[in-house]
Scaffold this motif. Structure first.
Motif, mmCIF file in Angstrom:
data_model
loop_
_atom_site.group_PDB
_atom_site.id
_atom_site.type_symbol
_atom_site.label_atom_id
_atom_site.label_comp_id
_atom_site.label_asym_id
_atom_site.label_seq_id
_atom_site.Cartn_x
_atom_site.Cartn_y
_atom_site.Cartn_z
ATOM 1 N N ARG A 9 38.506 43.816 24.024
ATOM 2 C CA ARG A 9 38.645 42.728 25.003
ATOM 3 C C ARG A 9 37.314 41.982 25.185
ATOM 4 O O ARG A 9 37.247 40.758 25.055
ATOM 5 C CB ARG A 9 39.116 43.353 26.337
ATOM 6 C CG ARG A 9 39.104 42.432 27.526
ATOM 7 C CD ARG A 9 39.543 43.200 28.770
ATOM 8 N NE ARG A 9 38.625 44.266 29.129
ATOM 9 C CZ ARG A 9 37.554 44.131 29.908
ATOM 10 N NH1 ARG A 9 37.276 42.958 30.440
ATOM 11 N NH2 ARG A 9 36.767 45.151 30.187
ATOM 12 N N LEU A 10 36.236 42.748 25.460
ATOM 13 C CA LEU A 10 34.940 42.086 25.682
ATOM 14 C C LEU A 10 34.382 41.501 24.383
ATOM 15 O O LEU A 10 33.700 40.484 24.402
ATOM 16 C CB LEU A 10 33.956 43.050 26.338
ATOM 17 C CG LEU A 10 34.232 43.365 27.820
ATOM 18 C CD1 LEU A 10 33.153 44.272 28.401
ATOM 19 C CD2 LEU A 10 34.347 42.102 28.672
ATOM 20 N N GLY A 27 30.035 39.469 37.663
ATOM 21 C CA GLY A 27 30.792 40.719 37.753
ATOM 22 C C GLY A 27 30.530 41.524 36.495
ATOM 23 O O GLY A 27 31.437 41.964 35.798
ATOM 24 N N ASP A 29 29.110 44.428 35.919
ATOM 25 C CA ASP A 29 29.233 45.887 35.978
ATOM 26 C C ASP A 29 28.034 46.533 35.269
ATOM 27 O O ASP A 29 26.917 46.392 35.733
ATOM 28 C CB ASP A 29 30.586 46.318 35.387
ATOM 29 C CG ASP A 29 30.990 47.709 35.846
ATOM 30 O OD1 ASP A 29 30.168 48.361 36.515
ATOM 31 O OD2 ASP A 29 32.104 48.160 35.554
ATOM 32 N N GLU A 50 26.023 40.733 39.919
ATOM 33 C CA GLU A 50 26.875 41.767 40.535
ATOM 34 C C GLU A 50 26.758 41.694 42.047
ATOM 35 O O GLU A 50 25.671 41.551 42.602
ATOM 36 C CB GLU A 50 26.446 43.165 40.073
ATOM 37 C CG GLU A 50 27.407 43.842 39.142
ATOM 38 C CD GLU A 50 28.845 43.970 39.615
ATOM 39 O OE1 GLU A 50 29.075 44.100 40.824
ATOM 40 O OE2 GLU A 50 29.754 43.931 38.796
ATOM 41 N N VAL A 51 27.889 41.831 42.712
ATOM 42 C CA VAL A 51 27.879 41.774 44.172
ATOM 43 C C VAL A 51 27.822 43.183 44.797
ATOM 44 O O VAL A 51 27.396 43.345 45.933
ATOM 45 C CB VAL A 51 29.108 40.962 44.682
ATOM 46 C CG1 VAL A 51 30.396 41.758 44.560
ATOM 47 C CG2 VAL A 51 28.907 40.437 46.088
ATOM 48 N N VAL A 52 28.225 44.176 44.018
ATOM 49 C CA VAL A 52 28.292 45.543 44.557
ATOM 50 C C VAL A 52 27.073 46.346 44.085
ATOM 51 O O VAL A 52 26.654 46.240 42.927
ATOM 52 C CB VAL A 52 29.614 46.233 44.106
ATOM 53 C CG1 VAL A 52 29.673 47.690 44.547
ATOM 54 C CG2 VAL A 52 30.820 45.467 44.642
ATOM 55 N N PRO A 55 27.357 49.021 40.683
ATOM 56 C CA PRO A 55 27.301 48.332 39.387
ATOM 57 C C PRO A 55 25.983 47.573 39.180
ATOM 58 O O PRO A 55 25.463 47.526 38.056
ATOM 59 C CB PRO A 55 28.471 47.350 39.451
ATOM 60 C CG PRO A 55 29.375 47.867 40.500
ATOM 61 C CD PRO A 55 28.553 48.664 41.459
ATOM 62 N N GLY A 77 24.319 39.449 43.946
ATOM 63 C CA GLY A 77 24.776 38.321 44.751
ATOM 64 C C GLY A 77 26.239 38.052 44.509
ATOM 65 O O GLY A 77 26.848 38.584 43.569
ATOM 66 N N ASN A 78 26.783 37.195 45.366
ATOM 67 C CA ASN A 78 28.205 36.898 45.315
ATOM 68 C C ASN A 78 28.497 35.772 44.320
ATOM 69 O O ASN A 78 27.988 34.662 44.469
ATOM 70 C CB ASN A 78 28.660 36.495 46.724
ATOM 71 C CG ASN A 78 30.160 36.400 46.825
ATOM 72 O OD1 ASN A 78 30.890 36.676 45.866
ATOM 73 N ND2 ASN A 78 30.638 36.013 47.986
ATOM 74 N N GLY A 79 29.283 36.051 43.323
ATOM 75 C CA GLY A 79 29.762 35.033 42.391
ATOM 76 C C GLY A 79 28.663 34.199 41.772
ATOM 77 O O GLY A 79 27.642 34.720 41.296
ATOM 78 N N ALA A 95 34.957 38.108 33.678
ATOM 79 C CA ALA A 95 35.975 38.931 33.009
ATOM 80 C C ALA A 95 36.339 40.151 33.840
ATOM 81 O O ALA A 95 35.520 40.674 34.601
ATOM 82 C CB ALA A 95 35.441 39.382 31.646
ATOM 83 N N GLY A 96 37.583 40.584 33.676
ATOM 84 C CA GLY A 96 38.010 41.863 34.249
ATOM 85 C C GLY A 96 38.381 41.812 35.720
ATOM 86 O O GLY A 96 38.357 42.840 36.393
ATOM 87 N N MET A 97 38.704 40.627 36.228
ATOM 88 C CA MET A 97 39.153 40.512 37.632
ATOM 89 C C MET A 97 40.496 39.784 37.643
ATOM 90 O O MET A 97 40.911 39.229 36.626
ATOM 91 C CB MET A 97 38.180 39.681 38.457
ATOM 92 C CG MET A 97 36.756 40.153 38.426
ATOM 93 S SD MET A 97 35.728 38.983 39.331
ATOM 94 C CE MET A 97 34.154 39.341 38.596
ATOM 95 N N LEU A 101 40.892 35.942 42.236
ATOM 96 C CA LEU A 101 39.480 36.214 42.567
ATOM 97 C C LEU A 101 38.559 35.325 41.716
ATOM 98 O O LEU A 101 37.598 34.732 42.237
ATOM 99 C CB LEU A 101 39.157 37.702 42.361
ATOM 100 C CG LEU A 101 37.706 38.122 42.612
ATOM 101 C CD1 LEU A 101 37.236 37.732 44.009
ATOM 102 C CD2 LEU A 101 37.531 39.631 42.410
ATOM 103 N N ILE A 105 35.913 32.519 43.096
ATOM 104 C CA ILE A 105 34.488 32.507 42.711
ATOM 105 C C ILE A 105 34.094 31.112 42.216
ATOM 106 O O ILE A 105 33.041 30.576 42.573
ATOM 107 C CB ILE A 105 34.205 33.599 41.642
ATOM 108 C CG1 ILE A 105 34.265 34.986 42.291
ATOM 109 C CG2 ILE A 105 32.869 33.370 40.935
ATOM 110 C CD1 ILE A 105 34.161 36.160 41.326
#
Ligand code: SAM
Length: 231
Positions: A9-10, A27, A29, A50-52, A55, A77-79, A95-97, A101, A105
């Motif tokens: 996929r990636l 995002g 990760d 990354e927001v979290v 990751p 940071g966010n998006g 990718a992957g969301m 979402l 973003i």
């Protein structure tokens, strides 16, 4: 999976990145995608956003351990907020969301799309949300892919800014203009599955006492679109 051996996929997502691009992977990760793209000489620079915290730490560790801190900036940071003008980012990967979402973003910081020439989006579900976003914001689809990996089906959408109005038919918006032309075996399998699912829901609503008429109309419309295309 690691930076050397990406998922199919990636790998497919990376194949759409123009050679020498300056990307933001939102995002990210573990930052596998930007690390791999730098190592194979596909891109010049990347932001791994990354927001979290978990990751973000993994991405930071990964980039440091490969000695790629000169080429990849890991930012929390966010998006799209992690992108700065000076980065001269021309390609954004998300990718992957879920499609909703990814759309939120893109909508939250649309000013960060100035100067961006390619969006490579891989929604896990609800890709139609991104085609709709493209229509509303004049980003045209230039390519689409569908693939199956580990028994899950993924779509990849590539968009470029358009001078002309972007508009799709109901079936193109739901199924993808390129994908429905190509009608691959994976595409066929995905929509046969959705069709069976929606017919089941239709039967359940029909049998219930409190019928949701609006939902029934929506389902009937979607079922007709799919039946017409799969026929
Ligand atoms: N892009 C990688 C891939 O396709 O394999 C990772 C996908 S992972 C399922 C989704 C990642 O997006 C998570 O690490 C999550 O923390 C991050 N994420 C979710 N919402 C985000 C946002 N608004 N901004 C930045 N990152 C976000």
């Amino acid at each position: 999976m690691n930076e050397q051996q990406l998922s199919e996929r990636l790998e497919k997502v990376v194949s759409y990145i123009p050679k020498g691009a300056r990307i933001a992977d939102i995002g990210s990760d573990h930052a596998y995608l930007p690390c791999h793209a730098i190592q194979k000489g596909q891109i010049e620079f990347a932001i791994a956003g990354e927001v979290v915290d978990g990751p973000f730490q993994s991405a930071t560790k990964q980039v440091r351990s490969l000695g790629l801190t000169g080429e990849i900036a890991v930012r929390k940071g966010n998006g799209l907020a992690v992108i700065e003008m000076a980065d001269r980012v021309d390609t954004i990967v998300i990718a992957g969301m879920g499609g909703a979402l990814i759309r939120s973003i893109l909508e939250a910081d649309s000013n960060k799309l100035t100067g961006v020439t390619h969006l490579i989006l891989q929604p896990n579900i609800a890709a139609h949300q991104l085609r709709e976003w493209g229509e509303a914001n004049q980003w045209a689809l230039v390519s689409e892919s569908i693939l199956r990996e580990d028994n899950k089906i993924y779509e990849i959408l590539v968009l470029e800014p358009s001078e002309q109005k972007v508009s799709y038919s109901d079936s193109e918006r739901l199924l993808g203009p390129f994908l429905m032309q190509e009608k691959s075996a994976v595409f066929q399998a995905k929509w046969e599955h959705e069709l069976a699912n929606w017919k089941e829901i239709q039967t359940q609503i029909d049998a219930s006492n409190a019928k949701n008429e609006a939902k029934l109309v929506e389902l009937a419309m979607k079922i007709k679109i799919i039946e017409d295309v799969l026929r």
